[in-house]
Design a protein around this motif. Structure first.
Motif, PDB file in Angstrom:
ATOM      1  N   MET A   1       0.831  -1.202   0.000  1.00  0.00           N
ATOM      2  CA  MET A   1       0.000   0.000   0.000  1.00  0.00           C
ATOM      3  C   MET A   1       0.872   1.261   0.000  1.00  0.00           C
ATOM      4  N   PHE A   2       1.832   1.320   0.931  1.00  0.00           N
ATOM      5  CA  PHE A   2       2.704   2.498   1.048  1.00  0.00           C
ATOM      6  C   PHE A   2       3.548   2.675  -0.205  1.00  0.00           C
ATOM      7  N   ASN A   3       3.960   1.542  -0.807  1.00  0.00           N
ATOM      8  CA  ASN A   3       4.819   1.606  -1.993  1.00  0.00           C
ATOM      9  C   ASN A   3       4.097   2.206  -3.198  1.00  0.00           C
ATOM     10  N   LYS A   4       2.760   2.169  -3.173  1.00  0.00           N
ATOM     11  CA  LYS A   4       1.982   2.680  -4.295  1.00  0.00           C
ATOM     12  C   LYS A   4       1.728   4.188  -4.188  1.00  0.00           C
ATOM     13  N   LEU A   5       2.033   4.764  -3.037  1.00  0.00           N
ATOM     14  CA  LEU A   5       1.800   6.194  -2.840  1.00  0.00           C
ATOM     15  C   LEU A   5       2.847   7.017  -3.581  1.00  0.00           C
ATOM     16  N   ARG A   6       2.472   8.233  -3.928  1.00  0.00           N
ATOM     17  CA  ARG A   6       3.409   9.133  -4.574  1.00  0.00           C
ATOM     18  C   ARG A   6       4.396   9.671  -3.538  1.00  0.00           C
ATOM     19  N   ILE A   7       5.538  10.177  -4.030  1.00  0.00           N
ATOM     20  CA  ILE A   7       6.604  10.638  -3.138  1.00  0.00           C
ATOM     21  C   ILE A   7       6.103  11.757  -2.227  1.00  0.00           C
ATOM     22  N   THR A   8       5.328  12.697  -2.797  1.00  0.00           N
ATOM     23  CA  THR A   8       4.797  13.813  -2.001  1.00  0.00           C
ATOM     24  C   THR A   8       3.973  13.301  -0.836  1.00  0.00           C
ATOM     25  N   THR A   9       3.125  12.316  -1.109  1.00  0.00           N
ATOM     26  CA  THR A   9       2.270  11.743  -0.056  1.00  0.00           C
ATOM     27  C   THR A   9       3.106  11.006   0.974  1.00  0.00           C
ATOM     28  N   LYS A  10       4.136  10.287   0.510  1.00  0.00           N
ATOM     29  CA  LYS A  10       4.999   9.553   1.439  1.00  0.00           C
ATOM     30  C   LYS A  10       5.723  10.489   2.405  1.00  0.00           C
ATOM     31  N   ILE A  11       6.027  11.700   1.940  1.00  0.00           N
ATOM     32  CA  ILE A  11       6.709  12.667   2.807  1.00  0.00           C
ATOM     33  C   ILE A  11       5.716  13.391   3.693  1.00  0.00           C
ATOM     34  N   LEU A  12       4.605  13.846   3.103  1.00  0.00           N
ATOM     35  CA  LEU A  12       3.639  14.681   3.833  1.00  0.00           C
ATOM     36  C   LEU A  12       2.937  13.945   4.962  1.00  0.00           C
ATOM     37  N   VAL A  13       2.414  12.753   4.669  1.00  0.00           N
ATOM     38  CA  VAL A  13       1.599  12.044   5.666  1.00  0.00           C
ATOM     39  C   VAL A  13       2.377  11.744   6.952  1.00  0.00           C
ATOM     40  N   PRO A  14       3.571  11.113   6.875  1.00  0.00           N
ATOM     41  CA  PRO A  14       4.319  10.870   8.127  1.00  0.00           C
ATOM     42  C   PRO A  14       4.711  12.152   8.844  1.00  0.00           C
ATOM     43  N   ALA A  15       5.100  13.191   8.074  1.00  0.00           N
ATOM     44  CA  ALA A  15       5.528  14.453   8.690  1.00  0.00           C
ATOM     45  C   ALA A  15       4.380  15.097   9.453  1.00  0.00           C
ATOM     46  N   ILE A  16       3.203  15.167   8.826  1.00  0.00           N
ATOM     47  CA  ILE A  16       2.036  15.781   9.475  1.00  0.00           C
ATOM     48  C   ILE A  16       1.604  14.958  10.679  1.00  0.00           C
ATOM     49  N   MET A  17       1.663  13.625  10.557  1.00  0.00           N
ATOM     50  CA  MET A  17       1.303  12.763  11.686  1.00  0.00           C
ATOM     51  C   MET A  17       2.233  12.990  12.873  1.00  0.00           C
ATOM     52  N   MET A  18       3.532  13.100  12.614  1.00  0.00           N
ATOM     53  CA  MET A  18       4.496  13.326  13.689  1.00  0.00           C
ATOM     54  C   MET A  18       4.273  14.685  14.355  1.00  0.00           C
ATOM     55  N   ILE A  19       4.012  15.704  13.532  1.00  0.00           N
ATOM     56  CA  ILE A  19       3.753  17.040  14.077  1.00  0.00           C
ATOM     57  C   ILE A  19       2.489  17.022  14.925  1.00  0.00           C
ATOM     58  N   PHE A  20       1.445  16.372  14.414  1.00  0.00           N
ATOM     59  CA  PHE A  20       0.159  16.310  15.124  1.00  0.00           C
ATOM     60  C   PHE A  20       0.315  15.597  16.465  1.00  0.00           C
ATOM     61  N   LEU A  21       0.983  14.448  16.439  1.00  0.00           N
ATOM     62  CA  LEU A  21       1.169  13.677  17.675  1.00  0.00           C
ATOM     63  C   LEU A  21       2.039  14.420  18.680  1.00  0.00           C
ATOM     64  N   SER A  22       3.115  15.046  18.188  1.00  0.00           N
ATOM     65  CA  SER A  22       4.013  15.782  19.091  1.00  0.00           C
ATOM     66  C   SER A  22       3.288  16.957  19.730  1.00  0.00           C
ATOM     67  N   ASN A  23       2.422  17.633  18.968  1.00  0.00           N
ATOM     68  CA  ASN A  23       1.666  18.758  19.519  1.00  0.00           C
ATOM     69  C   ASN A  23       0.645  18.288  20.549  1.00  0.00           C
ATOM     70  N   ILE A  24      -0.004  17.148  20.270  1.00  0.00           N
ATOM     71  CA  ILE A  24      -0.972  16.605  21.234  1.00  0.00           C
ATOM     72  C   ILE A  24      -0.268  16.231  22.534  1.00  0.00           C
ATOM     73  N   ILE A  25       0.871  15.543  22.404  1.00  0.00           N
ATOM     74  CA  ILE A  25       1.618  15.126  23.599  1.00  0.00           C
ATOM     75  C   ILE A  25       2.106  16.342  24.380  1.00  0.00           C
ATOM     76  N   THR A  26       2.645  17.343  23.654  1.00  0.00           N
ATOM     77  CA  THR A  26       3.143  18.556  24.311  1.00  0.00           C
ATOM     78  C   THR A  26       2.025  19.297  25.021  1.00  0.00           C
ATOM     79  N   THR A  27       0.873  19.423  24.342  1.00  0.00           N
ATOM     80  CA  THR A  27      -0.277  20.113  24.940  1.00  0.00           C
ATOM     81  C   THR A  27      -0.781  19.364  26.167  1.00  0.00           C
TER      82      THR A  27
END
Length: 303
Positions: A1-27
């Motif tokens: 599934m992940f291998n079929k994603l475009r490069i932009t999506t492969k970069i954006l999704v993990p980055a946004i998820m990490m930012i979202f989780l880090s902000n939730i944990i920090t808050t």
């Protein structure tokens, strides 16, 4: 599934998820820490408040006048903001000496304070967050003057006060809301920045793909011309594009050379078929196979 994603999506999704989780944990950590600090500050303030009430009530009780004691309780209860309840549970000896009609407390927490002579602080939540403080009033030499049936060191009463944490809770809730909104704004801004940076970084890959497909169309004779690939920057992708452009240039030149050789071979064959055998092919093909076919045709035309 992940291998079929475009490069932009492969970069954006993990980055946004990490930012979202880090902000939730920090808050979450920040709000918990803030709540603990607010509660600790409230307890400190409550300790000072209890000291003040303790001195006021002890002085009133030293007078031995029930009316003065009652008035001191009412004044403290009415004038201190956030104070929801204030009572004094008298000792059995004090009740016997001053108000024999009054009943001794049956509250287990107050009885525990009478027994241990230690202050007790309880965090309560009965629909409204509050702190309950039970503070023993230890008899001093001054107290013995009015409490002749008790000795120094005895508990002559327990101050029972309940302080509302509603204001502190409102402040905490307001701060949590502000932190949450700020976190969402930060997540949105960082996500946009990552999106534009990723888009900028992956655009050369898209152009590379388009240019390469155009080159393949040229090789397979679906197109009669091909343009060099665009070089956006001299990073790893740019260096790869330059290398591909060099090979495209060589390939195009070779194909054009082969075309000329094949065209000249066809012309010689046409002349040979008319009896003109003293002819030679001057053009040289870039492709060895084309050159072999050219030589073969030349040999046959000379026979």
């Amino acid at each position: 599934m992940f291998n079929k994603l475009r490069i932009t999506t492969k970069i954006l999704v993990p980055a946004i998820m990490m930012i979202f989780l880090s902000n939730i944990i920090t808050t979450y950590i920040s709000t918990n820490k803030m709540e603990q600090l607010a509660l600790a500050n409230t307890k400190d303030s409550l300790d000072m408040l209890t000291d003040s009430i303790f001195i006021t009530l002890r002085n009133a009780m030293n007078s031995g006048d029930p009316q003065i004691i009652k008035q001191a309780e009412n004044d403290s209860r009415d004038n201190i903001k956030g104070l929801k309840n204030l009572t004094v549970a008298k000792s059995k000896e004090t009740i016997e000496f001053y108000s024999p009609d009054e009943k001794f407390t049956t509250d287990k927490d107050i009885l525990e304070v009478f027994a241990t002579k230690d202050q007790k602080v309880m965090d309560m939540d009965n629909g409204e967050r509050a702190l309950r403080v039970l503070r023993p009033m230890i008899a001093t030499s001054e107290c013995i003057m009015c409490h002749a049936n008790q000795k120094e060191g005895d508990v002559i009463g327990v101050i029972d006060l309940t302080f509302s944490l509603e204001e502190a809770q409102k402040l905490i809730s307001s701060t949590i809301l502000s932190l949450s909104i700020t976190s969402l704004i930060v997540i949105a801004l960082i996500s946009l920045i990552i999106f534009f940076v990723t888009k900028k970084a992956t655009n050369p890959i898209n152009d590379f793909q388009v240019g390469l497909m155009a080159f393949f169309d040229y090789i397979s004779h679906k197109s009669d011309k091909v343009e060099p690939l665009k070089v956006h920057s001299m990073d790893e992708i740019g260096e790869m594009v330059v290398a591909v452009n060099e090979n495209i240039s060589k390939t195009v030149k070779g194909l054009e050379q082969d075309k000329e050789a094949i065209k000249e071979s066809a012309l010689i064959c046409q002349k040979a078929s008319k009896g003109q055998i003293a002819v030679a092919i001057q053009a040289t093909g870039a492709n060895p196979r084309s050159e072999e076919r050219r030589v073969g045709k030349e040999c046959r035309s000379r026979r």
